[in-house]
Design a protein around this motif. Structure first.
Motif, PDB file in Angstrom:
ATOM      1  N   TYR A   1       0.829  -1.203   0.000  1.00  0.00           N
ATOM      2  CA  TYR A   1       0.000   0.000   0.000  1.00  0.00           C
ATOM      3  C   TYR A   1       0.870   1.262   0.000  1.00  0.00           C
ATOM      4  O   TYR A   1       1.949   1.281   0.595  1.00  0.00           O
ATOM      5  CB  TYR A   1      -0.909   0.027   1.237  1.00  0.00           C
ATOM      6  CG  TYR A   1      -1.983  -1.029   1.247  1.00  0.00           C
ATOM      7  CD1 TYR A   1      -3.263  -0.760   0.769  1.00  0.00           C
ATOM      8  CD2 TYR A   1      -1.725  -2.312   1.725  1.00  0.00           C
ATOM      9  CE1 TYR A   1      -4.255  -1.741   0.778  1.00  0.00           C
ATOM     10  CE2 TYR A   1      -2.719  -3.292   1.736  1.00  0.00           C
ATOM     11  CZ  TYR A   1      -3.971  -2.997   1.264  1.00  0.00           C
ATOM     12  OH  TYR A   1      -4.957  -3.962   1.274  1.00  0.00           O
TER      13      TYR A   1
ATOM     14  N   TYR B   1      -3.367   4.015  -0.127  1.00  0.00           N
ATOM     15  CA  TYR B   1      -3.778   3.730  -1.495  1.00  0.00           C
ATOM     16  C   TYR B   1      -3.477   2.282  -1.877  1.00  0.00           C
ATOM     17  O   TYR B   1      -2.353   1.805  -1.735  1.00  0.00           O
ATOM     18  CB  TYR B   1      -3.055   4.654  -2.477  1.00  0.00           C
ATOM     19  CG  TYR B   1      -3.331   6.119  -2.226  1.00  0.00           C
ATOM     20  CD1 TYR B   1      -4.575   6.675  -2.537  1.00  0.00           C
ATOM     21  CD2 TYR B   1      -2.362   6.944  -1.664  1.00  0.00           C
ATOM     22  CE1 TYR B   1      -4.845   8.011  -2.300  1.00  0.00           C
ATOM     23  CE2 TYR B   1      -2.617   8.292  -1.432  1.00  0.00           C
ATOM     24  CZ  TYR B   1      -3.867   8.812  -1.746  1.00  0.00           C
ATOM     25  OH  TYR B   1      -4.126  10.136  -1.512  1.00  0.00           O
ATOM     26  N   LYS B   2      -4.509   1.610  -2.351  1.00  0.00           N
ATOM     27  CA  LYS B   2      -4.331   0.285  -2.913  1.00  0.00           C
ATOM     28  C   LYS B   2      -4.185   0.451  -4.422  1.00  0.00           C
ATOM     29  O   LYS B   2      -5.102   0.229  -5.206  1.00  0.00           O
ATOM     30  CB  LYS B   2      -5.536  -0.611  -2.577  1.00  0.00           C
ATOM     31  CG  LYS B   2      -5.316  -2.081  -2.909  1.00  0.00           C
ATOM     32  CD  LYS B   2      -6.554  -2.916  -2.623  1.00  0.00           C
ATOM     33  CE  LYS B   2      -6.286  -4.395  -2.870  1.00  0.00           C
ATOM     34  NZ  LYS B   2      -7.502  -5.221  -2.723  1.00  0.00           N
ATOM     35  N   ASN B   3      -2.996   0.890  -4.824  1.00  0.00           N
ATOM     36  CA  ASN B   3      -2.701   1.103  -6.242  1.00  0.00           C
ATOM     37  C   ASN B   3      -1.281   0.633  -6.504  1.00  0.00           C
ATOM     38  O   ASN B   3      -0.720  -0.121  -5.693  1.00  0.00           O
ATOM     39  CB  ASN B   3      -2.926   2.560  -6.637  1.00  0.00           C
ATOM     40  CG  ASN B   3      -1.932   3.496  -5.974  1.00  0.00           C
ATOM     41  OD1 ASN B   3      -1.280   3.143  -4.989  1.00  0.00           O
ATOM     42  ND2 ASN B   3      -1.817   4.704  -6.491  1.00  0.00           N
TER      43      ASN B   3
ATOM     44  N   ALA C   1      -6.376  -2.022 -13.439  1.00  0.00           N
ATOM     45  CA  ALA C   1      -7.000  -1.058 -12.537  1.00  0.00           C
ATOM     46  C   ALA C   1      -7.194   0.306 -13.190  1.00  0.00           C
ATOM     47  O   ALA C   1      -7.958   1.124 -12.689  1.00  0.00           O
ATOM     48  CB  ALA C   1      -6.162  -0.901 -11.264  1.00  0.00           C
TER      49      ALA C   1
ATOM     50  N   THR D   1      -5.429   3.887 -15.169  1.00  0.00           N
ATOM     51  CA  THR D   1      -4.763   5.074 -14.631  1.00  0.00           C
ATOM     52  C   THR D   1      -4.597   6.111 -15.736  1.00  0.00           C
ATOM     53  O   THR D   1      -4.660   5.780 -16.927  1.00  0.00           O
ATOM     54  CB  THR D   1      -3.375   4.718 -14.055  1.00  0.00           C
ATOM     55  OG1 THR D   1      -2.857   5.836 -13.324  1.00  0.00           O
ATOM     56  CG2 THR D   1      -2.384   4.364 -15.156  1.00  0.00           C
TER      57      THR D   1
ATOM     58  N   SER E   1      -3.293  -3.877  -8.480  1.00  0.00           N
ATOM     59  CA  SER E   1      -4.100  -3.969  -7.260  1.00  0.00           C
ATOM     60  C   SER E   1      -5.529  -3.567  -7.607  1.00  0.00           C
ATOM     61  O   SER E   1      -5.762  -2.443  -8.040  1.00  0.00           O
ATOM     62  CB  SER E   1      -3.547  -3.029  -6.182  1.00  0.00           C
ATOM     63  OG  SER E   1      -2.267  -3.428  -5.766  1.00  0.00           O
TER      64      SER E   1
ATOM     65  N   ILE F   1      -9.476  -2.725  -6.831  1.00  0.00           N
ATOM     66  CA  ILE F   1     -10.462  -2.283  -5.842  1.00  0.00           C
ATOM     67  C   ILE F   1     -11.718  -3.146  -5.970  1.00  0.00           C
ATOM     68  O   ILE F   1     -12.333  -3.510  -4.974  1.00  0.00           O
ATOM     69  CB  ILE F   1     -10.795  -0.803  -6.045  1.00  0.00           C
ATOM     70  CG1 ILE F   1      -9.558   0.064  -5.743  1.00  0.00           C
ATOM     71  CG2 ILE F   1     -11.967  -0.379  -5.174  1.00  0.00           C
ATOM     72  CD1 ILE F   1      -9.054  -0.037  -4.320  1.00  0.00           C
TER      73      ILE F   1
ATOM     74  N   ASP G   1     -12.242  -2.680 -13.042  1.00  0.00           N
ATOM     75  CA  ASP G   1     -11.801  -1.397 -12.486  1.00  0.00           C
ATOM     76  C   ASP G   1     -11.492  -0.366 -13.550  1.00  0.00           C
ATOM     77  O   ASP G   1     -11.936   0.783 -13.467  1.00  0.00           O
ATOM     78  CB  ASP G   1     -10.549  -1.616 -11.608  1.00  0.00           C
ATOM     79  CG  ASP G   1     -10.893  -2.129 -10.221  1.00  0.00           C
ATOM     80  OD1 ASP G   1     -11.776  -1.541  -9.573  1.00  0.00           O
ATOM     81  OD2 ASP G   1     -10.275  -3.112  -9.775  1.00  0.00           O
TER      82      ASP G   1
ATOM     83  N   TYR H   1      -9.822   6.994  -6.226  1.00  0.00           N
ATOM     84  CA  TYR H   1     -10.477   5.709  -6.478  1.00  0.00           C
ATOM     85  C   TYR H   1      -9.834   4.601  -5.651  1.00  0.00           C
ATOM     86  O   TYR H   1     -10.488   3.632  -5.258  1.00  0.00           O
ATOM     87  CB  TYR H   1     -10.372   5.391  -7.970  1.00  0.00           C
ATOM     88  CG  TYR H   1     -11.073   4.131  -8.424  1.00  0.00           C
ATOM     89  CD1 TYR H   1     -12.380   4.169  -8.902  1.00  0.00           C
ATOM     90  CD2 TYR H   1     -10.426   2.902  -8.392  1.00  0.00           C
ATOM     91  CE1 TYR H   1     -13.024   3.014  -9.334  1.00  0.00           C
ATOM     92  CE2 TYR H   1     -11.058   1.737  -8.823  1.00  0.00           C
ATOM     93  CZ  TYR H   1     -12.357   1.803  -9.289  1.00  0.00           C
ATOM     94  OH  TYR H   1     -12.988   0.654  -9.719  1.00  0.00           O
ATOM     95  N   HIS H   2      -8.550   4.749  -5.346  1.00  0.00           N
ATOM     96  CA  HIS H   2      -7.786   3.697  -4.667  1.00  0.00           C
ATOM     97  C   HIS H   2      -7.582   3.977  -3.179  1.00  0.00           C
ATOM     98  O   HIS H   2      -6.885   3.197  -2.512  1.00  0.00           O
ATOM     99  CB  HIS H   2      -6.424   3.538  -5.343  1.00  0.00           C
ATOM    100  CG  HIS H   2      -6.516   3.191  -6.799  1.00  0.00           C
ATOM    101  ND1 HIS H   2      -6.635   1.893  -7.240  1.00  0.00           N
ATOM    102  CD2 HIS H   2      -6.541   3.981  -7.907  1.00  0.00           C
ATOM    103  CE1 HIS H   2      -6.719   1.891  -8.563  1.00  0.00           C
ATOM    104  NE2 HIS H   2      -6.676   3.142  -8.985  1.00  0.00           N
TER     105      HIS H   2
END
Length: 510
Positions: A32, A141-143, A186, A188, A241, A243, A370, A398-399
């Protein structure tokens, strides 16, 4: 192409290797990112004079203060058998306990999100009180990347039979991983362009032991955490990662079915190339092509194969879905019932998804993919005149699993539906899966926390040290075994001999 060496033991394989089982253990390791916003000028001055209380490293350390208080270490195992620790670069990391099903692995991953959120909000409250600044916010952040160009990963672990060689994985599994992003990415915004995958730009190699300068899609670090004569722990580091819980489930469930087919092919129990009518679609330029796929939201880019042909990412995924379908047709009876039912559901979703992408119906994916959900959201924002900088903020928000503004809004509107309820997640935070060795680890941890003795735990063993400095250990080498062995009962008996002694420290040695 890198030279691939197996580090398998030269001893003869046990008899279990020749069975027809396709059981697997699943795990997810999530790193994270951490940041702080909303700091007032006065708070910034206080922080500077106090040694930088609000930089990412200090905030991550503050998050782990409750962990240190209970376990005397920033590297520990939780009540559900998972591992919680601060990784290199002050990244909080959570590695799920062993799961026999993908559903359990995803649920444990979501439980880890909840744990990180609770740690972040506790650190936020502490810093607000200390700096007398209620505007301060701690974000987690879960990114997979930050504003400075660093990348951190979501690593998938699959217990894999050693009959599947690294060279076979390079030929037959890498094309699946490189194109899976069309439903597992995810999304970006990078350099003003929307991309399907956050991770793709940071990966250059296919299979190697490198992790920093030239990252591979599969890392060959050979720590089986099981009988290394039979298994390897396939360490996949190419994925984003997610979400969306459904996206995590699909990326791992599809991988499981493909790996089952590869195990089957490596045993010679079925000729997939003859049955499907193709050779494995080995990519000529996997690293480069993965980046091209990420930049092609229409999914029309043609990837070059080593045999001279070209296919789109959708074509390649359709090939693997057919392979998975053939596996289920011939070997579905070899799967546990719950795995078989999940596999059937996965095939249906897989087919519908690829058909939707082929027809240009990205909107149909936005309820669980995502990148599609984010692309639709940002497209609406752009149409409404929202600035590029504001859209970049939404992309990052978002993350944010600490404040969850964007995702909670999508949940409330029904645009993204979670797989698990609040109660499911709370239960998973404190309970290990009961059908893997994680159940034994969790039993040991619970008893050890009530004991006056020093103790230690890792993935494959538990140890307690009594007052006479005598060590009592139990080995948990088989991840599928959840019944107590005699040596495990001996360890638990040592722990149960005494009540906790007041004021005597408990020292879990990780």
């Amino acid at each position: 192409m890198p030279q691939l060496r197996d580090s398998s033991n030269s001893q003869p394989l046990p008899a279990q290797e020749s069975d027809t089982s396709f059981e697997r253990i699943f795990g997810i390791e999530t790193e994270y990112g951490v940041s702080v916003t909303g700091i007032s000028h006065d708070s910034a001055q206080i922080s500077e004079h106090s040694g930088g209380l609000t930089d990412a490293a200090h905030v991550a350390a503050r998050m782990f203060e409750p962990v240190m208080k209970t376990s005397h270490s920033s590297n520990t195992y939780t009540a559900n058998g998972s591992r919680l620790y601060l990784d290199v670069g002050s990244h909080p990391e959570y590695a799920t306990a062993e799961a026999r099903t993908v559903r359990d692995a995803v649920l444990l991953d979501v439980a880890g999100e909840r744990t990180m959120r609770e740690l972040a909000l506790a650190a936020q409250s502490s810093l607000r009180d200390e700096l007398r600044d209620n505007a301060l916010n701690v974000h987690v952040y879960k990114n997979n990347s930050d504003s400075r160009g660093h990348s951190f990963g979501c690593h998938e672990n699959y217990l894999l039979r050693r009959s599947v060689s690294l060279s076979f994985l390079n030929r037959a599994f890498i094309p699946f991983l490189a194109t899976r992003q069309i439903f597992a990415g995810a999304g970006t915004i990078r350099n003003g362009q929307f991309q399907i995958s956050q991770r793709s730009d940071f990966l250059d190699d296919t299979i190697s032991s490198a992790t920093t300068r030239s990252r591979p899609m599969i890392n060959t670090r050979d720590e089986a955490h099981a009988d290394a004569r039979i298994y390897r722990r396939l360490h996949v580091i190419v994925g984003d990662s997610n979400i969306s819980q459904r996206a995590t489930w699909m990326k791992m469930m599809t991988a499981h079915l493909v790996l089952c087919a590869l195990e089957c092919a490596s045993r010679g129990c079925h000729d997939y190339e003859k049955e499907v009518g193709h050779q494995w679609p080995t990519l000529a330029h996997a690293g480069e092509d993965m980046k091209h796929v990420s930049r092609d939201c229409e999914c029309n880019f043609f990837l070059s194969l080593t045999n001279g042909n070209t296919l789109t990412a959708v074509d390649i995924q359709k090939f693997y879905r057919t392979v998975a379908e053939k596996f289920l047709l011939f070997h579905g009876r070899d799967l546990a019932r719950d795995i078989y039912d999940d596999a059937q559901e996965c095939l249906k979703v897989w087919e519908t998804t690829l058909n939707d992408i082929s027809s240009g119906s990205v909107h149909a994916l936005s309820s669980w993919v995502d990148w599609a959900a984010k692309h639709e959201l940002l497209t609406q924002f752009k149409a409404n005149g929202v600035s590029a900088s504001r859209m970049a903020q939404v992309d990052l928000a978002y993350h944010d699993i600490a404040h969850r503004g964007v995702v909670d809004a999508l949940h409330r509107s029904g645009r993204i539906m979670p797989l698990y309820t609040h109660d499911d997640i709370s239960c998973a935070q404190s309970n290990a899966p009961q059908d893997t060795r994680a159940a034994l680890r969790a039993q040991f941890i619970q008893a050890a926390q009530e004991s006056p003795y020093e103790w230690s735990v890792d993935w494959t063993s538990v140890t307690v040290t009594d007052r006479n400095s005598r060590h009592c250990s139990a080995h948990l080498l088989n991840p599928f075994v959840y019944e107590q062995s005699r040596e495990f009962r001996d360890v638990m008996a040592v722990l149960s001999k005494n009540q906790r002694i007041v004021n005597e420290p408990m020292l879990p040695l990780i």
